[in-house]
Write a protein that holds these residues in place. Sequence first.
Motif, PDB file in Angstrom:
ATOM      1  N   CYS A  48       0.836  -1.213   0.000  1.00 30.51           N
ATOM      2  CA  CYS A  48       0.000   0.000   0.000  1.00 30.51           C
ATOM      3  C   CYS A  48       0.864   1.254   0.000  1.00 30.51           C
ATOM      4  O   CYS A  48       0.603   2.199  -0.752  1.00 30.51           O
ATOM      5  CB  CYS A  48      -0.914   0.015   1.216  1.00 30.51           C
ATOM      6  N   SER A  49       1.865   1.243   0.828  1.00 30.17           N
ATOM      7  CA  SER A  49       2.744   2.408   0.911  1.00 30.17           C
ATOM      8  C   SER A  49       3.480   2.626  -0.414  1.00 30.17           C
ATOM      9  O   SER A  49       3.603   3.757  -0.904  1.00 30.17           O
ATOM     10  CB  SER A  49       3.740   2.199   2.060  1.00 30.17           C
ATOM     11  N   ARG A  52       1.188   4.154  -2.930  1.00 30.18           N
ATOM     12  CA  ARG A  52       1.038   5.600  -2.705  1.00 30.18           C
ATOM     13  C   ARG A  52       2.264   6.367  -3.209  1.00 30.18           C
ATOM     14  O   ARG A  52       2.135   7.394  -3.878  1.00 30.18           O
ATOM     15  CB  ARG A  52       0.847   5.886  -1.216  1.00 30.18           C
ATOM     16  N   GLU A  53       3.438   5.857  -2.867  1.00 30.01           N
ATOM     17  CA  GLU A  53       4.682   6.542  -3.276  1.00 30.01           C
ATOM     18  C   GLU A  53       4.776   6.630  -4.803  1.00 30.01           C
ATOM     19  O   GLU A  53       5.137   7.670  -5.351  1.00 30.01           O
ATOM     20  CB  GLU A  53       5.909   5.795  -2.729  1.00 30.01           C
ATOM     21  N   HIS A  55       2.295   6.383  -6.974  1.00 30.09           N
ATOM     22  CA  HIS A  55       1.218   7.234  -7.483  1.00 30.09           C
ATOM     23  C   HIS A  55       1.586   8.714  -7.339  1.00 30.09           C
ATOM     24  O   HIS A  55       1.345   9.516  -8.249  1.00 30.09           O
ATOM     25  CB  HIS A  55      -0.083   6.932  -6.746  1.00 30.09           C
ATOM     26  N   SER A  56       2.183   9.055  -6.205  1.00 31.10           N
ATOM     27  CA  SER A  56       2.534  10.465  -5.974  1.00 31.10           C
ATOM     28  C   SER A  56       3.601  10.934  -6.956  1.00 31.10           C
ATOM     29  O   SER A  56       3.779  12.130  -7.159  1.00 31.10           O
ATOM     30  CB  SER A  56       3.021  10.658  -4.537  1.00 31.10           C
ATOM     31  N   CYS A 189       6.670   4.187   4.966  1.00 34.01           N
ATOM     32  CA  CYS A 189       7.187   5.050   3.891  1.00 34.01           C
ATOM     33  C   CYS A 189       8.681   4.806   3.675  1.00 34.01           C
ATOM     34  O   CYS A 189       9.182   4.947   2.557  1.00 34.01           O
ATOM     35  CB  CYS A 189       6.894   6.517   4.166  1.00 34.01           C
TER      36      CYS A 189
ATOM     37  N   CYS B  15      -6.621  -0.403   0.032  1.00 36.39           N
ATOM     38  CA  CYS B  15      -5.468   0.468  -0.167  1.00 36.39           C
ATOM     39  C   CYS B  15      -5.932   1.871  -0.511  1.00 36.39           C
ATOM     40  O   CYS B  15      -6.915   2.046  -1.215  1.00 36.39           O
ATOM     41  CB  CYS B  15      -4.592  -0.083  -1.276  1.00 36.39           C
ATOM     42  N   PRO B  16      -5.235   2.848  -0.029  1.00 39.91           N
ATOM     43  CA  PRO B  16      -5.692   4.229  -0.221  1.00 39.91           C
ATOM     44  C   PRO B  16      -5.650   4.707  -1.678  1.00 39.91           C
ATOM     45  O   PRO B  16      -6.396   5.603  -2.029  1.00 39.91           O
ATOM     46  CB  PRO B  16      -4.727   5.057   0.627  1.00 39.91           C
ATOM     47  N   VAL B  17      -4.760   4.141  -2.505  1.00 41.92           N
ATOM     48  CA  VAL B  17      -4.798   4.510  -3.921  1.00 41.92           C
ATOM     49  C   VAL B  17      -5.818   3.595  -4.588  1.00 41.92           C
ATOM     50  O   VAL B  17      -5.585   2.401  -4.749  1.00 41.92           O
ATOM     51  CB  VAL B  17      -3.420   4.366  -4.606  1.00 41.92           C
ATOM     52  N   GLU B  21      -8.279   7.278  -8.244  1.00 41.42           N
ATOM     53  CA  GLU B  21      -6.963   7.944  -8.353  1.00 41.42           C
ATOM     54  C   GLU B  21      -6.259   7.503  -9.629  1.00 41.42           C
ATOM     55  O   GLU B  21      -5.654   8.310 -10.341  1.00 41.42           O
ATOM     56  CB  GLU B  21      -6.088   7.611  -7.140  1.00 41.42           C
TER      57      GLU B  21
END
Lengths: 218, 218
Positions: A48-49, A52-53, A55-56, A189, B15-17, B21
């Motif tokens: 998941c982390s 996110r990384e 995607h950002s 992270c 998952c948050p993404v 998104e």
Amino acid sequence: MSTLGNSTNIFWHECPVGNHERQKLLNQKGCVVWITGLSGSGKSTLACSLGRELHSRGKLSYILDGDNLRHGLNKDLGFKAEDRIENIRRVGEVAKLFADAGLICVASLISPYRKDRDACRAMLPDDNFIEVFMNMPLELCEKRDAKGLYKLARAGKIKGFTGIDDPYEPPLNCEIEIRQKDGVCPAPCAMAGQVVSYLGRERIPAISMIYTPSIHVL
Amino acid sequence: MSTLGNSTNIFWHECPVGNHERQKLLNQKGCVVWITGLSGSGKSTLACSLGRELHSRGKLSYILDGDNLRHGLNKDLGFKAEDRIENIRRVGEVAKLFADAGLICVASLISPYRKDRDACRAMLPDDNFIEVFMNMPLELCEKRDAKGLYKLARAGKIKGFTGIDDPYEPPLNCEIEIRQKDGVCPAPCAMAGQVVSYLGRERIPAISMIYTPSIHVL
């Protein structure tokens, strides 16, 4: 269109839009990040982390979670030996398709046996399979026991549970190892940063743009 | 993380993404374009042409070809009834994952039975399954016989061949039908244009930017 020798009556269709075109469109190179480790070792947390990384940074990734897939693609499979092998094989095949589609495919499943993981690695071109070993002590995973499964396994209510009455074979040559430092687990992270840094630094030159100095702290 | 009632010991990881998104990142909405029809009806031709058309508009698509998958994910399956059902189920499940990842997933396989196609449709949210029926006469498909399979089926060397000794059930409510006009088959780019036009006009508002007047010629 051509015939493949060992499969009668099944033809292979080549399409003009190939993985290079998709990679160019996405500005990244498809690959498989295969996260392996004990239950409770932090695989899903890292996945998941990492999602996110990436995607950002504008990178398209997709998580194949072993547990989630057991509700869909692999819902016909149980936990006996041959089913676990087939479970991993299918995830490997699907991960391969996602990598071919240009995505950074993050596969997260215990995948306890070296042979099965290596079979998935062998499906992909060199350097497109990045094995991440969540090297956390059994004691820690069992203490976390977020799903309560270790408790059930210790009570004999789950048989063949990895780490308790079924072996986990650690990778011999994984690309990335996540472990405690001075008895402390890295933050999500920081674990993700370790993978992103690897993707930018090594082997996936086409996505080197995902490497930025700000995350090179590990 | 939550437990699902009907599956013991398997957890669902959120998952948050999420798909929103990813859709934003890609500037398109994921969906499944399911192309069904007889062998030789032009499914792969349409899939390839559609892939090119979408790519030229900067849209990310991926083709799941029934024949190709039989060399990988579905290589353990044969052609008996239950294997064909399982073949389609797995393609449906994988197509669903691709749509969730934000891609326009183009599935191309005979999928002769309505029930199996409808099961795949039911896996997806409303409007995310676009069924394209290649409504070409058997005589035409058999005349083309690019793979020589009809000849083998007529000679009794292949059993249970769709259209010859196994039925094809046409869709009752497909979103798109591709057929001859005045006895002439549409060109591949015209067939693809029909699908692209639909994607832009209907049901997939988030990818309405793929509709451009230049392709609205059908």
